[in-house]
Design an enzyme around this catalytic site. Structure first.
Site, PDB file in Angstrom:
ATOM      1  N   ARG A 251       0.846  -1.189   0.000  1.00  0.00           N
ATOM      2  CA  ARG A 251       0.000   0.000   0.000  1.00  0.00           C
ATOM      3  C   ARG A 251       0.882   1.240   0.000  1.00  0.00           C
ATOM      4  O   ARG A 251       1.910   1.295   0.685  1.00  0.00           O
ATOM      5  CB  ARG A 251      -0.921   0.025   1.225  1.00  0.00           C
ATOM      6  N   GLU A 280      -3.027   7.792  -6.917  1.00  0.00           N
ATOM      7  CA  GLU A 280      -3.154   6.942  -8.104  1.00  0.00           C
ATOM      8  C   GLU A 280      -4.310   7.418  -8.963  1.00  0.00           C
ATOM      9  O   GLU A 280      -5.433   7.560  -8.446  1.00  0.00           O
ATOM     10  CB  GLU A 280      -3.371   5.479  -7.679  1.00  0.00           C
ATOM     11  N   HIS A 299      -0.150  -0.388 -10.118  1.00  0.00           N
ATOM     12  CA  HIS A 299      -1.015  -1.143  -9.193  1.00  0.00           C
ATOM     13  C   HIS A 299      -1.562  -2.403  -9.874  1.00  0.00           C
ATOM     14  O   HIS A 299      -2.771  -2.650  -9.879  1.00  0.00           O
ATOM     15  CB  HIS A 299      -2.164  -0.257  -8.695  1.00  0.00           C
TER      16      HIS A 299
END
Length: 335
Positions: A251, A280, A299
């Site tokens: 994370r 993001e 991601h």
């Protein structure tokens, strides 16, 4: 009695996967309605009071009319959706945490919320190892330079080459489903593995400072909580040996990215690799886009065909337990 189900899949955990898993696992007749969400073509974001969801409240409310069970990955279970869906009793989120569900409101409405822990453990562990090797061996950088016509044989210089895994120490911060798999993979490379995780009993479990000081490679696998936010900052990176490598496929909140960029630019870190970020998508002009020796992916660590199939199978199994009146295995809001 026929169970009315909404399959609210997307372009990763697709409706056909959800429906096939339901038909294989759930006894009795099913009346399945479909709604296709736009993720990942359209990024997720906050919707109402929940995070990381597709912005489809209106479409979801319409599709949930008369539905008892919803299986999804990105649908937003907000208070507004709950208020408009009095017949809903089970909301199954096919991801490792139900961040797109308002658990308090769901509990008050009598809706059980499930999730799919471990669905992407293998994919994320494999991606972590790939990122570690890519950063240590300059694979993306040299590939790009070679395609641009530059044959960088100077990278063979002693001061330019990275370390091997064999015989060196890798520190894993977090030893859950993903971290423990990474440890097993690393042992096959001949690495010495240290672990920092105060919540598990694991071989080689040491304090954070000791792990950082002894590890030439460090990989983050902790959950994002108020306690772990920013747990790796400038002081922690400075404690790592000069020439070490840092990987974050967990994370973005765990890591101070300005401190990471400083350590790469100064040469204290040999390299780093990240799949997750504080914002993001990464905003234009971010330091991350120009910092040297940083490998990045958008991601994608958990992205594999098997992850999508496992996610569908895990939620379908809990729907089957619900139908049989058995305890639900992955209940996020036990009453």
């Amino acid at each position: 009695m026929t169970l009315k189900v909404l399959a609210a899949g997307d372009h990763f955990v697709r409706n056909d996967l959800l429906i096939d898993a339901l038909k294989s696992a759930v006894p009795g007749e099913l009346d399945v309605r479909e709604l296709t969400l736009p993720w990942p073509v359209v990024p997720f974001g906050p919707v109402g009071e929940v995070d990381e969801a597709s912005d489809v409240e209106d479409e979801l409310i319409e599709a949930l009319r008369g539905v008892e069970v919803c299986v999804t990955q990105m649908a937003p279970l907000t208070k507004r959706v709950l208020d408009a869906s009095p017949g809903l009793r089970l909301f199954c989120v096919s991801r490792s945490g139900p961040v797109n569900a308002n658990l308090k409101a769901a509990t008050e409405a009598g809706v059980k919320v499930t999730f799919a822990p471990g669905r992407n453990a293998v994919a994320t562990a494999e991606h972590t190892l790939a990122m570690l090797l890519a950063a240590t061996r300059r694979i993306p950088q040299t590939h790009t330079e070679l395609k641009g016509g530059a044959w960088r044989s100077d990278y063979y210089s002693y001061d330019q080459v990275g370390p091997e895994l064999d015989g060196n120490t890798v520190g894993l911060i977090g030893y859950g489903a993903i971290g423990s798999r990474v440890a097993r993979m690393l042992e096959g490379f001949g690495a010495n593995v240290l672990v920092h995780d105060p919540y598990v009993a694991a071989p080689g479990n040491v304090g954070l400072r000791e792990l950082l000081e002894r590890s030439l490679f460090v990989s983050l696998h902790a959950r994002a909580t108020p306690e772990t936010a920013g747990m790796i900052g400038a002081a922690e990176i400075a404690a790592m040996p000069k020439g070490s490598v840092l990987v974050n496929c967990a994370r973005g909140a765990l890591l101070d990215y300005d401190a990471l960029c400083d350590a790469l630019e100064s040469g204290h870190l040999f390299g780093a690799a990240c799949d997750v970020f504080p914002d993001e998508p990464i905003p234009p002009g971010s330091r991350l886009l120009t910092t040297p020796n940083l490998v990045m992916t958008p991601h994608l660590a958990g992205a594999s065909k098997e992850t999508a199939k496992k996610a569908a199978a895990i939620v379908a199994a809990d729907v089957a337990r619900y139908v049989r009146g058995e305890p639900i295995a992955h209940l996020a809001n036990p009453s």
